[in-house]
Write an enzyme that holds these catalytic residues in place. Structure first.
Site, PDB file in Angstrom:
ATOM      1  N   LYS A 116     -13.517 -27.192  -6.727  1.00 36.97           N
ATOM      2  CA  LYS A 116     -13.716 -25.773  -6.407  1.00 36.97           C
ATOM      3  C   LYS A 116     -15.052 -25.542  -5.714  1.00 36.97           C
ATOM      4  CE  LYS A 116     -10.595 -23.572  -9.693  1.00 36.97           C
ATOM      5  NZ  LYS A 116     -10.454 -22.630 -10.812  1.00 36.97           N
ATOM      6  N   LYS A 199       1.312 -31.116  -5.598  1.00 37.85           N
ATOM      7  CA  LYS A 199       1.842 -30.127  -6.529  1.00 37.85           C
ATOM      8  C   LYS A 199       2.007 -28.784  -5.817  1.00 37.85           C
ATOM      9  CE  LYS A 199       0.256 -27.797 -10.519  1.00 37.85           C
ATOM     10  NZ  LYS A 199      -0.798 -27.541 -11.469  1.00 37.85           N
ATOM     11  N   LYS A 202      -0.296 -22.061  -5.280  1.00 35.06           N
ATOM     12  CA  LYS A 202      -0.366 -20.776  -4.582  1.00 35.06           C
ATOM     13  C   LYS A 202      -1.530 -20.754  -3.600  1.00 35.06           C
ATOM     14  CE  LYS A 202      -3.111 -19.080  -8.344  1.00 35.06           C
ATOM     15  NZ  LYS A 202      -2.985 -18.615  -9.716  1.00 35.06           N
TER      16      LYS A 202
END
Ligand code: TRP
Length: 335
Positions: A116, A199, A202
């Site tokens: 992140k 995976k 979103k």
């Protein structure tokens, strides 16, 4: 089994944007099954969400929409505690105490923090780094024995366990050390429709890579039509057909059909037919959930009352642990 013997289970989902069918199959749908067997606490993790930048009005809307989605999927507020994380101040309060037994090195080593930080390089904040300690607080406050988590959260559960053990060793038995819960026969992991080696997420730049819980039928069918398949034209589950295998897994997750049933059903029919069938199955399964979520969002009074009741129950359980923690670390209670 008597009520008091039920194990406590905690989980949470962040209200940061759309919820994909991967989140639904991998997490929320299992929450519904788990509520029969365990004492479940399910939170909308808004405190976690602000570790990356959120538009305030959108966060507020997403928070309520996620709570409504929980209920629309079948999470029953009579059977478990459904609440919004920021409604229970103990989460932040315990985070502060746990921060004092956490080392910066163990947080900066976390895979998700590194990922992140790279992704949000303009906003690497202390909250992002402290994310796992807040998550540990979520879990430890309720003395949860079990935490259903996907692979991406395993490391955070490990640090939760480390912090619980460390605190218990330093101050005496305080926290239950939680175990990860991998549901039996849990639905397959749902992969991206554009790249089945990844995976479904979103936050994928390609909106055709994921299907969300609020996509309408046409959108869902269009996305499945565009899904990457493999060479050949046979609907068969195999390692060298990751695209088709992913679609077979999705079809199974939404229809309950086994791999061999699906293979048989589409024998001699091409990918086109199959993709359309998957899209229709997903759309048909989501339609009642979407309708119920919309109905709930119109009944704000009811939603607010459920969330208020949830926050009160959570608060009572959390306060017991927090008082114990405050006593153990030597805070003067004033009584
Ligand atoms: N970090 C989790 C996620 O993004 C959400 C979460 C917050 C959570 N607190 C939790 C999950 C406690 C399990 C237990 O998926």
């Amino acid at each position: 089994m008597g009520e008091e013997e039920k194990k406590i289970l905690f989980s949470a989902v962040q209200p940061s944007g759309a919820v994909t069918i991967g989140n639904y199959i991998g997490a929320i749908r299992n929450f519904v099954k788990l509520q029969e067997e365990y004492d479940c606490f399910y939170a909308v993790a808004d405190l976690h969400a602000i570790t990356v930048r959120q538009e305030p009005a959108v966060l507020r809307k997403n928070t309520l929409a996620l709570a409504a989605l929980f209920l629309a999927c079948g999470i029953d507020p009579e059977k478990c505690v459904v609440f919004i994380q920021s409604h229970v101040p103990a989460h932040c309060e315990l985070t502060w105490v746990l921060n004092t037994v956490t080392y910066p090195g163990e947080l900066s080593r976390m895979t998700q923090f590194k990922d992140k930080s790279a992704k949000h390089a303009e906003n690497v904040n202390m909250g992002l780094m402290d994310y796992p300690v807040l998550m540990a607080s979520d879990i430890l406050l309720y003395q949860a024995a079990l935490v259903p988590v996907g692979a991406d959260q395993k490391q955070h559960l490990e640090i939760t366990r480390d912090l619980a053990v460390r605190f218990n060793n330093r101050y005496g038995q305080t926290f239950t050390v939680p175990e990860p819960y991998i549901p039996k026969g849990s639905g397959a992991k749902i992969m991206s429709l554009a790249d089945p080696s990844k995976k479904m997420s979103k936050s994928d730049d390609n909106p055709n890579a994921f299907v969300t819980m609020s996509d309408d039928k046409d959108t869902i069918i269009r996305k499945f039509k565009r899904a990457i398949t493999d060479s050949g034209n046979e609907v068969r589950f195999s390692e060298d057909k990751p695209g088709v295998s992913n679609l077979i897994a999705i079809y199974g997750a939404f229809t309950g059909k086994t791999v061999s049933e699906t293979e048989k059903e589409f024998e001699g029919r091409g990918y086109g037919d199959f993709k359309l069938a998957v899209g229709e199955a997903v759309a048909d399964a989501l339609a009642p959930v979407q309708a119920e979520q919309a109905r709930l969002l119109k009944d704000k009074e009811y939603l607010n009352s459920v969330l208020k009741r949830g926050a009160e129950s959570a608060f009572r359980a959390a306060r017991r642990t927090l008082s114990k923690v405050y006593r153990k670390v030597g805070f003067y209670s004033g009584e």
